[in-house]
Design a protein around this motif. Structure first.
Motif, mmCIF file in Angstrom:
data_model
loop_
_atom_site.group_PDB
_atom_site.id
_atom_site.type_symbol
_atom_site.label_atom_id
_atom_site.label_comp_id
_atom_site.label_asym_id
_atom_site.label_seq_id
_atom_site.Cartn_x
_atom_site.Cartn_y
_atom_site.Cartn_z
ATOM 1 N N ASN A 105 -2.228 9.235 4.406
ATOM 2 C CA ASN A 105 -3.313 9.396 3.442
ATOM 3 C C ASN A 105 -4.184 8.155 3.369
ATOM 4 N N GLY A 160 0.832 -1.194 0.000
ATOM 5 C CA GLY A 160 0.000 0.000 0.000
ATOM 6 C C GLY A 160 0.862 1.237 0.000
ATOM 7 N N GLY A 161 2.127 1.073 0.374
ATOM 8 C CA GLY A 161 3.065 2.194 0.323
ATOM 9 C C GLY A 161 3.857 2.123 -0.969
ATOM 10 N N VAL A 162 4.925 2.900 -1.031
ATOM 11 C CA VAL A 162 5.782 2.895 -2.200
ATOM 12 C C VAL A 162 7.191 2.547 -1.751
ATOM 13 N N ASP A 176 2.167 13.291 -6.496
ATOM 14 C CA ASP A 176 1.534 13.981 -5.379
ATOM 15 C C ASP A 176 2.575 14.540 -4.413
ATOM 16 N N GLY A 177 3.859 14.297 -4.713
ATOM 17 C CA GLY A 177 4.928 14.897 -3.926
ATOM 18 C C GLY A 177 5.237 14.155 -2.647
ATOM 19 N N PHE A 178 4.538 13.065 -2.345
ATOM 20 C CA PHE A 178 4.794 12.354 -1.089
ATOM 21 C C PHE A 178 6.154 11.681 -1.116
ATOM 22 N N VAL A 179 6.438 11.035 -2.226
ATOM 23 C CA VAL A 179 7.654 10.242 -2.297
ATOM 24 C C VAL A 179 8.685 10.975 -3.153
ATOM 25 N N GLN A 180 9.879 11.144 -2.580
ATOM 26 C CA GLN A 180 10.997 11.691 -3.333
ATOM 27 C C GLN A 180 12.232 10.955 -2.863
ATOM 28 N N LYS A 182 3.199 18.479 3.381
ATOM 29 C CA LYS A 182 3.675 17.394 2.548
ATOM 30 C C LYS A 182 2.882 16.106 2.735
ATOM 31 N N PHE A 183 1.880 16.170 3.581
ATOM 32 C CA PHE A 183 1.037 14.987 3.750
ATOM 33 C C PHE A 183 -0.254 15.140 2.956
ATOM 34 N N GLY A 184 -0.189 15.990 1.939
ATOM 35 C CA GLY A 184 -1.345 16.167 1.083
ATOM 36 C C GLY A 184 -2.321 17.143 1.695
ATOM 37 N N GLY A 197 7.150 8.588 1.597
ATOM 38 C CA GLY A 197 7.074 9.977 2.032
ATOM 39 C C GLY A 197 7.072 10.175 3.530
ATOM 40 N N ALA A 221 3.731 9.816 4.747
ATOM 41 C CA ALA A 221 2.690 10.503 3.984
ATOM 42 C C ALA A 221 1.724 9.526 3.345
ATOM 43 N N VAL A 222 2.253 8.474 2.763
ATOM 44 C CA VAL A 222 1.392 7.503 2.077
ATOM 45 C C VAL A 222 0.473 6.827 3.095
#
Lengths: 474, 326
Positions: free
Chosen positions: B76, A69-71, A99-103, B104-106, B69, B72-73
């Motif tokens: 969300n 469910g994550g990346v 969406d900018g969450f993951v970098q 940054k958490f949307g 993130g 973050a993921v």
């Protein structure tokens, strides 16, 4: 022959002309070939190097896990180790979600251009002060929701080895092209030398000729392109030979024409000196005078002929626009008493239009006088001389028709040659120059003269044709 | 995770400890919103061990990973789809709060979840390879100042994350333009430590907890500095603070848990009480120490108030570094 001088232009060596024409073409050709080669090399090298970039992107892509469910992104450093060995430079990567969450990775890599999903885009950029090639891939994070969160994978490598590879190939292409140019120049030079060699031989052959050797130059061994020139020179020499012949004949004929009456006169003078009776002396002298008249007339005609010939090349007898019927009418008026002395009649039938030609009036009258003189001399007394002027197309035809004996075929064929007198048995004091003068004059004004027998009855038709400048309804 | 073993443990537990506390949520799960091996993992593992140890939780606490993130993921996912999962607690850290402060958490803010407890605090640390050429934080900063691109700084999280923030604050204190730093982002401290061992980065701006856990596990790494007030006790006493080396920066990292916004008051209270009871148990200090964490016991309202005040403070800090805040 116009005798007009060909515009003088300083001569140039053939090799120089050849070079001036071929070198720009060579340069343009080689430049475009080089440009094309460089572009092709760059594209080929890019596509080859980009393939390995694409491979790295695909490998990272394969190691992105989303099951939780994550990346999750597995670190690609092991992969890069091999990649860096082949690419001989630094490799960077960056994985982001839109969406900018993951970098993850070199987050300061330049952002990718607008990407379409699933396509790998390659572009040049700068990172840490070095030129890099960046490959970017965008795809949906989850295949189930193609419109959902997108993940963007970027892999970049420094361009050092790629550029070195491209430069190596390009400099080889340049070297190859320079060698081709050198080879071409050498071949061209050799070809030009071989092509010019027969000309040098020709020059030597002509230089070593005897001054009076005017036989045609041998053309069989000459290059095809040069043959027409040499043949033209041959024709020029041939004309010179013929003209020299003609002049010699003319001199022969003229001196003969003048010597004969002088010899006659000398004899007559001798006779007169021995005659006691004054009447006899007087008779002899009268006959001498007619011989002298003929000589004077021959001399005048020779002069007229010389003038007509001269007028072809020079402006001593300026041509102007003149009315043809007026000139004919004036001439007839001038000769009227002579025509009437033979109790002959002359009819002039002008054209329906007013005909203007470009000619010298004096010379044209001289020509007409000579033709009419012939008619008066050869036609029987009380006969009719008709003069008809007609226009057909661009030509004006002046026909002088008499009722004399006409000419046989041989005489017609040679009419216009100097000192060819009609073979008519009648004693006529012609020198044979009349028709020659008329022909020469007609040619001087761009026309010609033809002779034929009358179709309807005995008689000669002499036609002078001249180009019409304007023909206006009278 | 080996699911079969988990399942076996679960079934054994069901037989051994029949459900007594009827309020205990079923299938308890702790989400570590990162790859295994980082601070979130440690937080969940601490909860797993301590809740079981104290007897507050009868069923075994499953630890799952949802990277992306710095939380973050997962944030969300919880606020978006898993709002009422009573059995699910999610680890957070000061780093999560810093990212929330920057938006940054949307679309979601710190008010969108229920903050359960703080279970301890960690400190930022500067980690290098054991045989690194950089022998101290001072030397490291001098090297960066000489050539910013010569030192690759690894961090869990991207620009604006707490790891980046530690690096940026130190750089600023050293008179370096923090924007020129060569910076590589990782999913978390665990990934950075792995890359550091491979030599792909030269320094990690990690936490004491996860770094020391890696060192204890045999990783050839060492701490150059810790962003704490004083030297930490025990084996960490050898490591100088950043302030000692001339960079007066403190970076405590609160660690704790939240649950979904629609989790009932009863379940929320159950978790808060469970943590409160656990943190009072005598073995808890030992468990913290094993994980190189330090005590910061808070639950429920206290935690919520702490979170709100921290987010407000981080907003100010982020603005100070030119980061966008919402």
């Amino acid at each position: 022959m116009t005798g007009r001088q060909i515009e003088a232009r300083s001569g140039r060596r053939l090799a120089v002309t050849l070079g001036l024409w071929t070198l720009p073409a060579l340069i343009v050709g080689m430049t475009s070939t080089l440009w094309f080669s460089a572009t092709t090399i760059n594209e080929l090298a890019d596509s080859a190097y980009d393939r390995s970039l694409a491979g790295a992107i695909r490998a990272i892509d394969a190691n992105i896990s989303t099951e939780s469910g994550g990346v999750g992104v597995e670190q690609p450093y092991q992969l890069f180790k091999f990649f860096e060995l082949t690419a001989q430079g630094a490799v960077y990567f960056n994985v982001t979600t839109d969406d900018g969450f993951v970098q993850i990775g070199d987050v300061l890599l330049p952002p990718p251009p607008e990407l379409s999903s699933g396509e790998i885009n390659f572009s040049d950029d700068t990172y840490l002060g070095r030129t890099i090639r960046v490959g970017s891939l965008k795809r949906p994070l989850s295949p189930a929701t193609p419109e959902g969160t997108q993940i963007i994978i970027q892999v970049a490598e420094t361009k050092g080895s790629r550029t070195a590879f491209q430069n190596e190939l390009i400099s080889r292409a340049i070297l190859r092209d320079i060698m081709v140019i050198l080879a071409l120049v050498l071949l061209l030079a050799a070809g030009a030398y071989a092509a010019v060699k027969p000309l040098n031989r020709l020059r030597e052959a002509i230089d070593t000729r005897d001054p009076d050797d005017l036989t045609p130059v041998e053309v069989a061994s000459l290059p095809l392109e040069v043959r027409p020139l040499v043949e033209a020179v041959n024709r020029l020499m041939q004309r010179n030979v013929e003209q020299a012949d003609q002049q010699r004949r003319f001199l022969d004929d003229a001196s003969h024409q003048l010597r004969t009456p002088m010899a006659i006169m000398r004899t007559q003078l001798d006779v007169a000196l021995h005659q006691q009776n004054l009447d006899d002396v007087r008779k002899t002298l009268l006959s001498s005078r007619s011989v002298l008249d003929r000589s004077v007339r021959t001399t005048n005609q020779l002069l007229a002929l010389a003038r007509a010939r001269t007028s072809q090349g020079y402006d001593a007898y300026p041509q102007e626009l003149i009315s043809l019927e007026e000139t004919i009418a004036d001439t007839v008026r001038m000769l009227w008493s002579r025509i009437r002395s033979q109790r002959m009649d002359c009819v002039f039938e002008p054209a329906e239009v007013r005909v203007v030609v470009r000619a010298n009036e004096g010379l044209l009258q001289e020509a007409l006088v000579n033709i009419l003189d012939n008619a008066v001399a050869y036609a029987p007394p009380s006969s009719l001389i008709s003069i008809r002027l007609r226009v057909e197309g661009d030509w004006a035809f002046t026909e002088i028709i008499d009722e004399g004996p006409g000419m046989n075929d041989e005489e017609i064929a040679h009419a216009g040659s100097r000192f060819r007198r009609g073979s008519s048995k009648r004693s006529v004091d012609g020198s044979g120059l009349g028709l020659a003068i008329a022909l020469t004059v007609a040619r001087a004004f761009g026309g010609t003269m033809t002779v034929c027998n009358r179709p309807d009855r005995s008689g000669l038709v002499v036609t002078i044709s001249l180009p019409v400048i304007s023909a206006l309804p009278g | 995770m080996n699911k079969r073993i988990q399942a076996t443990i679960a079934s054994v537990a069901m037989f051994t400890f029949p459900a007594i506390g009827k309020a205990e949520p079923s299938k308890p799960e702790c989400i570590a919103p990162a790859q295994p091996g980082g601070g979130f993992d440690i937080t969940c593992k601490l909860a797993q061990a301590s809740l079981q140890n104290s007897g507050a939780l009868k069923a075994p606490l499953r630890v799952s990973y949802m990277p992306g993130g710095i939380g973050a993921v997962a944030y969300n996912a919880i606020v978006g789809q898993r709002r009422a999962e009573a059995g699910t607690i999610i680890a957070f850290s000061a780093g999560s709060l810093l990212n929330i402060a920057q938006g940054k958490f949307g679309a979601y803010t710190e008010k969108d979840v229920r903050w359960v407890a703080n279970i301890g605090t960690d400190y930022g640390a500067v980690v290098v390879q054991q045989d690194s050429v950089h022998k101290s934080l001072t030397e490291l900063m001098a090297a960066i100042k000489a050539d910013p691109t010569s030192v690759i700084i690894g961090a869990g999280g991207t620009i604006g994350s707490q790891d980046w923030m530690k690096a940026a604050m130190t750089a600023r204190a050293a008179g370096i333009d923090y924007k020129t730093m060569r910076f590589v982002a990782f999913e978390g401290g665990g990934d950075c430590a792995t890359a550091l061992q491979g030599g792909h980065v030269h320094v990690c701006m990690n936490d004491v907890g996860d770094s020391q856990a890696a060192i204890d596990g045999g990783a050839p790494l060492k701490l150059l500095a810790i962003f704490s007030e004083q030297r930490l006790p025990g084996k960490l006493a050898e490591v100088p603070t950043a302030a000692e080396q001339g960079f007066d920066i403190k970076w405590p990292i609160a660690r704790g848990f939240y649950v979904g916004p629609d989790v009932s008051d009863a379940d929320y209270k159950w978790w808060a009480d469970a943590f409160a009871m656990t943190m009072k148990s005598p073995d808890y200090a030992q468990l913290l120490q094993e994980r190189n964490l330090f005590t910061l016991p808070m639950t429920a309202e206290e935690t919520t108030a702490f979170v709100h005040s921290q987010v407000a403070a981080y907003k100010t800090l982020a603005a100070d570094f030119g980061l966008t805040t919402k």
